[in-house]
Motif scaffolding. Sequence first.
Motif, PDB file in Angstrom:
ATOM      1  N   GLU A 127      82.073 -44.839  -0.151  1.00 44.28           N
ATOM      2  CA  GLU A 127      82.475 -44.911  -1.312  1.00 44.28           C
ATOM      3  C   GLU A 127      83.147 -43.670  -1.986  1.00 44.28           C
ATOM      4  N   ASP A 128      82.469 -42.504  -1.684  1.00 41.07           N
ATOM      5  CA  ASP A 128      83.130 -41.301  -1.967  1.00 41.07           C
ATOM      6  C   ASP A 128      83.589 -40.384  -0.825  1.00 41.07           C
ATOM      7  N   GLU A 129      83.719 -40.751   0.267  1.00 35.30           N
ATOM      8  CA  GLU A 129      84.168 -40.200   1.275  1.00 35.30           C
ATOM      9  C   GLU A 129      83.536 -38.943   1.615  1.00 35.30           C
ATOM     10  N   MET A 130      82.186 -38.892   1.400  1.00 35.73           N
ATOM     11  CA  MET A 130      81.221 -37.783   1.492  1.00 35.73           C
ATOM     12  C   MET A 130      80.702 -37.706   2.872  1.00 35.73           C
ATOM     13  N   LEU A 172      75.730 -34.521   3.541  1.00 34.80           N
ATOM     14  CA  LEU A 172      75.391 -34.313   2.194  1.00 34.80           C
ATOM     15  C   LEU A 172      74.689 -35.408   1.297  1.00 34.80           C
ATOM     16  N   LEU A 173      75.240 -36.832   1.817  1.00 37.29           N
ATOM     17  CA  LEU A 173      74.763 -38.294   1.281  1.00 37.29           C
ATOM     18  C   LEU A 173      73.198 -38.034   1.540  1.00 37.29           C
TER      19      LEU A 173
END
Lengths: 81, 223
Positions: free
Chosen positions: B92-95, B99-100
């Motif tokens: 969803e946040d292109e992370m 880091l997720l």
Amino acid sequence: MEKTEIIEKLTSVFQEVFSDNCLVLNDEMTANDVEKWDSLTHMLMISTVEEQFGVKFKLKELNKLKKVGDIVEILHDKLSA
Amino acid sequence: MIDETKYIFRDATLADVDFLSTAIVEAKKGGSEMVGMANLFDLSVDSFRNYVKQMLEEEIDGCDFSISSFIIAEYEGKPVATFGGWVEGENEDEMPSSLLKSNLIGYVIPIENVQKAREKSHILEDLQVERVAGTYQLEYGYTVPEHRGHHLIGRLIEKHINRAKASALSVRKMQVLVYDNNIAAITAYTKAGFKVIQTLVADNSEILKYYPHNRELFLEKSL
């Protein structure tokens, strides 16, 4: 809290967590730009930010914090509410 | 007698968190009795398993502790094997998944334990790999003992290959990290077409106090 005040306080947090007294923040700065910003220091940085600013992030909010500017913005929103 | 035609493959759901948390712990042992990540955070294996369960229940997509990453092999209504996999950066946040995962860990594990992990983190520096956006990452393959020898890991990898090919991104590479003494896993990956692209060695002897092994292989398969 004004953004300049947030950046000043956030700079102290970053300098402490990433052990670099010369660290200067900018909005576009990411983990790739700070030598000691790894997965573990990231957790400590978030925890220290929460403690120092007296806020608590939701998990969904954390997952949107890609760069320093995102942290400044969310702190500004939370502290202005 | 196991009837191989009875295996069903499906995406994991919230109902699988108990099985998945156990599978992740067992996969982390890599054929030993040590759970490196539990040791790193100074947690008992049971506490660690419970935190893994909590992370899975958050239903964050795109990393090692995402329910949506896992495909389950089921036999007569029970999960018997699993393998996780995701397209790096496709969430969803292109992370980045790292880091997720950090956010999940920091969200559920007490800060005192994170601090303890930080104190030991230098011993792991040589075992870090870069997960490049757009690659398909596999993690935590596990089969319960009574169903081993039925090629479930190979079949789960095939399911992940289908997922990778169906991704909106143009996924060209599938990658997996494994201890270099985990012969069974390496054999399964080699049969599936993976080749070693990097050998990681942690020279710090302290690592063996916390982790089952100090050498890992990074394998890759072109899709």
